[in-house]
Design a protein around this motif. Structure first.
Motif, PDB file in Angstrom:
ATOM      1  N   LEU A   9       4.955  -5.229  -9.531  1.00  0.00           N
ATOM      2  CA  LEU A   9       3.705  -5.393  -8.779  1.00  0.00           C
ATOM      3  C   LEU A   9       3.988  -5.590  -7.293  1.00  0.00           C
ATOM      4  N   LYS A  10       5.043  -6.332  -7.014  1.00  0.00           N
ATOM      5  CA  LYS A  10       5.372  -6.554  -5.595  1.00  0.00           C
ATOM      6  C   LYS A  10       5.812  -5.248  -4.948  1.00  0.00           C
ATOM      7  N   GLU A  11       6.535  -4.446  -5.724  1.00  0.00           N
ATOM      8  CA  GLU A  11       6.962  -3.143  -5.216  1.00  0.00           C
ATOM      9  C   GLU A  11       5.730  -2.259  -4.944  1.00  0.00           C
ATOM     10  N   ALA A  12       4.796  -2.258  -5.895  1.00  0.00           N
ATOM     11  CA  ALA A  12       3.575  -1.449  -5.745  1.00  0.00           C
ATOM     12  C   ALA A  12       2.770  -1.932  -4.533  1.00  0.00           C
ATOM     13  N   ASP A  13       2.793  -3.223  -4.329  1.00  0.00           N
ATOM     14  CA  ASP A  13       2.142  -3.853  -3.191  1.00  0.00           C
ATOM     15  C   ASP A  13       2.678  -3.257  -1.882  1.00  0.00           C
ATOM     16  N   GLN A  14       4.002  -3.236  -1.772  1.00  0.00           N
ATOM     17  CA  GLN A  14       4.657  -2.721  -0.553  1.00  0.00           C
ATOM     18  C   GLN A  14       4.326  -1.253  -0.324  1.00  0.00           C
ATOM     19  N   GLY A  57       1.919 -20.194  -0.894  1.00  0.00           N
ATOM     20  CA  GLY A  57       2.346 -18.793  -0.896  1.00  0.00           C
ATOM     21  C   GLY A  57       1.108 -17.901  -0.876  1.00  0.00           C
ATOM     22  N   ASN A  58       1.263 -16.689  -1.376  1.00  0.00           N
ATOM     23  CA  ASN A  58       0.133 -15.748  -1.305  1.00  0.00           C
ATOM     24  C   ASN A  58      -0.946 -16.016  -2.343  1.00  0.00           C
ATOM     25  N   ASN A  59      -0.593 -16.669  -3.430  1.00  0.00           N
ATOM     26  CA  ASN A  59      -1.653 -17.074  -4.352  1.00  0.00           C
ATOM     27  C   ASN A  59      -2.551 -18.092  -3.640  1.00  0.00           C
ATOM     28  N   GLY A  60      -1.926 -19.006  -2.929  1.00  0.00           N
ATOM     29  CA  GLY A  60      -2.690 -19.957  -2.120  1.00  0.00           C
ATOM     30  C   GLY A  60      -3.516 -19.229  -1.070  1.00  0.00           C
ATOM     31  N   GLY A  61      -2.921 -18.167  -0.488  1.00  0.00           N
ATOM     32  CA  GLY A  61      -3.651 -17.356   0.498  1.00  0.00           C
ATOM     33  C   GLY A  61      -4.926 -16.779  -0.110  1.00  0.00           C
ATOM     34  N   ASP A  62      -4.814 -16.290  -1.334  1.00  0.00           N
ATOM     35  CA  ASP A  62      -6.015 -15.784  -2.025  1.00  0.00           C
ATOM     36  C   ASP A  62      -7.075 -16.878  -2.135  1.00  0.00           C
ATOM     37  N   GLY A  63      -6.609 -18.067  -2.495  1.00  0.00           N
ATOM     38  CA  GLY A  63      -7.537 -19.191  -2.658  1.00  0.00           C
ATOM     39  C   GLY A  63      -8.255 -19.507  -1.358  1.00  0.00           C
ATOM     40  N   ASN A  83       0.645 -29.092  -1.007  1.00  0.00           N
ATOM     41  CA  ASN A  83       1.675 -28.906   0.019  1.00  0.00           C
ATOM     42  C   ASN A  83       3.067 -29.268  -0.512  1.00  0.00           C
ATOM     43  N   TYR A  84       3.513 -28.494  -1.489  1.00  0.00           N
ATOM     44  CA  TYR A  84       4.786 -28.831  -2.157  1.00  0.00           C
ATOM     45  C   TYR A  84       5.999 -28.423  -1.332  1.00  0.00           C
ATOM     46  N   SER A  85       5.773 -27.659  -0.264  1.00  0.00           N
ATOM     47  CA  SER A  85       6.906 -27.222   0.568  1.00  0.00           C
ATOM     48  C   SER A  85       6.329 -26.838   1.926  1.00  0.00           C
ATOM     49  N   ILE A 129      -2.771 -22.162  -7.082  1.00  0.00           N
ATOM     50  CA  ILE A 129      -1.538 -22.874  -6.691  1.00  0.00           C
ATOM     51  C   ILE A 129      -0.345 -21.914  -6.750  1.00  0.00           C
ATOM     52  N   PHE A 130      -0.116 -21.331  -7.903  1.00  0.00           N
ATOM     53  CA  PHE A 130       0.952 -20.336  -8.040  1.00  0.00           C
ATOM     54  C   PHE A 130       0.419 -19.104  -8.750  1.00  0.00           C
ATOM     55  N   GLY A 131       0.958 -17.962  -8.364  1.00  0.00           N
ATOM     56  CA  GLY A 131       0.653 -16.710  -9.059  1.00  0.00           C
ATOM     57  C   GLY A 131       1.931 -16.136  -9.612  1.00  0.00           C
ATOM     58  N   ILE A 132       2.142 -14.847  -9.366  1.00  0.00           N
ATOM     59  CA  ILE A 132       3.308 -14.189  -9.964  1.00  0.00           C
ATOM     60  C   ILE A 132       4.614 -14.590  -9.284  1.00  0.00           C
ATOM     61  N   GLY A 133       4.541 -15.402  -8.240  1.00  0.00           N
ATOM     62  CA  GLY A 133       5.772 -15.812  -7.551  1.00  0.00           C
ATOM     63  C   GLY A 133       6.489 -16.962  -8.228  1.00  0.00           C
ATOM     64  N   LEU A 134       5.848 -17.637  -9.152  1.00  0.00           N
ATOM     65  CA  LEU A 134       6.489 -18.811  -9.779  1.00  0.00           C
ATOM     66  C   LEU A 134       7.745 -18.365 -10.520  1.00  0.00           C
ATOM     67  N   ASN A 135       8.855 -19.052 -10.245  1.00  0.00           N
ATOM     68  CA  ASN A 135      10.095 -18.650 -10.919  1.00  0.00           C
ATOM     69  C   ASN A 135      10.878 -19.814 -11.491  1.00  0.00           C
ATOM     70  N   ARG A 136      10.270 -20.994 -11.470  1.00  0.00           N
ATOM     71  CA  ARG A 136      10.912 -22.163 -12.084  1.00  0.00           C
ATOM     72  C   ARG A 136       9.822 -23.188 -12.398  1.00  0.00           C
ATOM     73  N   PRO A 137      10.143 -24.169 -13.239  1.00  0.00           N
ATOM     74  CA  PRO A 137       9.092 -25.143 -13.581  1.00  0.00           C
ATOM     75  C   PRO A 137       8.549 -25.852 -12.349  1.00  0.00           C
ATOM     76  N   LEU A 138       7.339 -26.325 -12.452  1.00  0.00           N
ATOM     77  CA  LEU A 138       6.686 -27.021 -11.333  1.00  0.00           C
ATOM     78  C   LEU A 138       7.414 -28.315 -11.015  1.00  0.00           C
ATOM     79  N   ILE A 159      -6.616 -17.867 -10.438  1.00  0.00           N
ATOM     80  CA  ILE A 159      -6.472 -16.588  -9.736  1.00  0.00           C
ATOM     81  C   ILE A 159      -5.104 -15.993 -10.076  1.00  0.00           C
ATOM     82  N   ASP A 160      -5.128 -14.792 -10.530  1.00  0.00           N
ATOM     83  CA  ASP A 160      -3.968 -13.978 -10.925  1.00  0.00           C
ATOM     84  C   ASP A 160      -3.260 -14.505 -12.174  1.00  0.00           C
ATOM     85  N   MET A 161      -2.841 -15.778 -12.176  1.00  0.00           N
ATOM     86  CA  MET A 161      -2.215 -16.377 -13.357  1.00  0.00           C
ATOM     87  C   MET A 161      -2.521 -17.864 -13.358  1.00  0.00           C
TER      88      MET A 161
END
Ligand SMILES: NC(=O)C1=CN([C@@H]2O[C@H](COP(=O)(O)OP(=O)(O)OC[C@H]3O[C@@H](n4cnc5c(N)ncnc54)[C@H](O)[C@@H]3O)[C@@H](O)[C@H]2O)[C@@H](O)CC1
Ligand SMILES: Nc1ncnc2c1ncn2[C@@H]1O[C@H](COP(=O)(O)OP(=O)(O)O)[C@@H](O)[C@H]1O
Ligand SMILES: [K+]
Length: 509
Positions: A9-14, A57-63, A83-85, A129-138, A159-161
């Motif tokens: 999806l990220k590739e298709a995005d680009q 991230g961008n999921n937050g941007g959508d929000g 604001n986790y980071s 909060i997170f979408g498809i970018g999440l790659n580890r536990p919260l 939103i998204d996930m």
């Protein structure tokens, strides 16, 4: 419908950004505007508190975009930034400023549990909060925010996930995951929406076409395909006016045992109801009168043994053999099955105790003809491939077995997965009314019937699973989930075929 991975999806995005000459902020605006329109369509300016939790991230941007558009429309909105980071994405920052420009205030920053707002049952919560970018536990406090949201009882739109789920990897169900009431997802549903350990967090879902580059998506091989009515219809082959019963093959169903003759009767009914030209049962002798009475359209051959199978011998040339329904696993049945496998060259569908016998005698797997369809429920699958760590491990193990023996694995469940060495098909028809004794036997009959009519085994499996689920849906429309029994599913195989050609009002499955 194709299901893509987060990476795809990220590739298709680009590629979309390049081809359409737009910025990623523009794409975010487009995607999130569609989400806003859905929310507005449902809320109709209702005066309820809308609480939007945005990541950075961008999921937050959508929000943030959704929040801005709702505020412009006059809704009662509070935006919280989780604001986790401090590594905020640039699209997030652009939209953060846009919110500030509109409201003259920054959104509320959450940095620890002390900052959590109260959430009431009547609030409308948006999880961005997170979408498809999440790659580890919260992280710790974000996980407790998720618990806080989940325990509020409020309606939660993800939103998204749902945050906490990863798009393409297992999430330990003990971890904290947003339990969404509804998920609005971009471009394609994600694989985890359908897997038994994670599907329940998604709620109902809606896929929004955000206009990613069509050519690119068309030529990208997906991680899985979702099979609904349009896909099933494309697999269906109409009958020829000048055909005869021989054109549609002769299905042989081998199975049944004392006290379990009903199961094979259900398979046979479904086989005839879904179009097999001819049907013969091969059953222990005690099944003779039962089957001749219950299903006069079928022929019946009997074993010398009264109650179980001991020797499978027949003087006919079947187009397909369905084995295992209600057959038991006695030693003599196992031997009879082995003898059958040693001489048989015809396509096969194997279910129930047929699978259990394979699990007890793994060396039989080598004897299966190419393209044999196995239809295990989770218990049978576990006996066959052993325990799995998680759903992804299960799919990988099933795929390995499929590859090793050239099999088609139909893994039954609320969403049935058909797995080959290369591909995954996820069925989108069916309902909880099908959780009733004998509904799997009906599926075996439908798949065998389609193979007997000349469909390739993989097509027969994918189309058969769809028709079976649709037959269950049509049965339940009249009878309720509770009132549907397996015989009703078999009886609705024909209406399920008719339904392929009905135009739905909402264009859904
Ligand atoms: N075609 C697309 O893919 C589009 C994506 N959009 C949105 O963008 C989202 C993806 O955005 P991002 O890639 O920024 O990712 P997310 O917003 O999902 O996550 C933000 C970042 O957090 C980091 N992270 C991952 N796991 C973490 C953890 N456990 N704790 C702390 N940080 C962690 C990662 O670096 C990740 O990129 C999609 O889900 C969707 O909502 C839309 O704006 C429009 C189009
Ligand atoms: N909640 C559900 N939603 C959709 N389909 C379901 C559901 N529960 C069961 N089914 C379907 O019903 C069938 C049950 O098969 P199985 O477990 O073998 O039953 P049995 O052994 O009684 O015949 C499968 O095809 C499965 O996909
Ligand atoms: K989310």
């Amino acid at each position: 419908m194709k299901i893509f991975s987060a990476h795809q999806l990220k590739e298709a995005d680009q590629i979309t950004l390049e081809k359409q000459g737009i910025s990623s902020v523009d794409l975010m605006e487009r995607a999130a505007t569609l989400v806003y329109e859905e929310i507005h369509r449902r809320l109709q300016n209702a005066d309820i508190p809308v609480k939007i939790f945005c990541g950075i991230g961008n999921n937050g941007g959508d929000g943030l975009v959704v929040g801005r558009l709702l505020i412009e429309q006059g809704y009662n909105v509070t935006i919280y930034v989780v604001n986790y980071s401090d590594q905020r994405s640039s699209e997030f920052l652009t939209n953060y400023d846009r919110v500030k420009n509109l409201t003259k205030n920054w959104p509320v920053l959450l940095k620890s549990e002390e900052d959590f707002p109260e959430i009431s049952v009547g609030d409308f919560v948006v999880d961005a909060i997170f979408g498809i970018g999440l790659n580890r536990p919260l992280g710790d406090w974000v996980a407790s925010l998720v618990r806080h949201i989940n325990s509020s009882g409020a309606f939660v739109l993800a939103i998204d996930m749902p945050s906490g789920l990863m798009a393409d990897a297992a999430t330990d169900p003990k971890n904290d995951i947003i339990r969404a009431s509804f998920t609005i997802t971009f471009q394609t549903p994600k694989l985890v929406f359908f897997l038994p350990e994670t599907a329940e967090f998604v709620g109902d879902y809606l896929v929004l076409d955000i206009g990613l580059d069509r050519d690119h998506l068309l030529k990208t091989e997906p991680v899985a395909r979702l099979i609904g009515k349009p896909e099933a219809k494309a697999l269906y082959r109409p009958r020829n006016k000048f055909s005869h019963k021989g054109t549609y093959g002769h299905a042989l169903l081998v199975g049944g045992s004392y006290g379990k003759m009903g199961s094979i009767c259900l398979s046979g009914t479904a086989a005839l109801r879904s179009g097999a030209g001819m049907l013969t049962f091969y059953v222990p002798a005690c099944g003779y009168e039962i089957l001749q009475t219950a299903l006069p359209e079928a022929m019946v051959l009997t074993d010398v043994h009264e109650k179980t199978l001991s020797k499978i011998e027949f003087d006919l040339d079947p187009s397909v053999i369905g084995f295992g329904v209600g057959v038991g696993t006695s030693k003599s049945t196992q031997q009879a099955f082995e003898q059958l496998l040693k001489k048989n060259k015809k396509p096969m569908v194997i279910d129930a105790d047929g699978i259990n016998i394979l699990s007890k005698n793994k060396e039989f797997l080598k004897l299966l003809p190419e393209g044999t369809v196995l239809t295990p429920h989770p218990g049978e699958l576990k006996r066959l491939i052993g325990e799995w760590k998680d759903d992804f491990d299960k799919l990988e193990k099933a795929r390995q077995l499929a590859r090793e023996h050239n099999l088609i694995m139909v893994i039954k469940g609320a969403y049935t997965f058909t797995v080959t060495s290369e591909e995954i098909y996820i069925n989108n028809s069916g309902n909880p009314g099908m959780a009733t004794a004998g509904s799997g036997d009906v599926l075996t009959g439908i798949i065998a019937s389609l193979i007997s009519q000349g469909y390739e085994p993989l097509v027969a499996a994918v189309l058969g699973v769809y028709l079976h689920g649709k037959a269950g849906d049509l049965a339940a429309e009249n009878l309720s989930y509770e009132g549907t029994i397996a015989g009703d599913i078999a009886a609705h195989a024909g209406p399920a075929i008719l339904d392929l050609f009905k135009q739905d009002e909402n264009n859904e499955n």
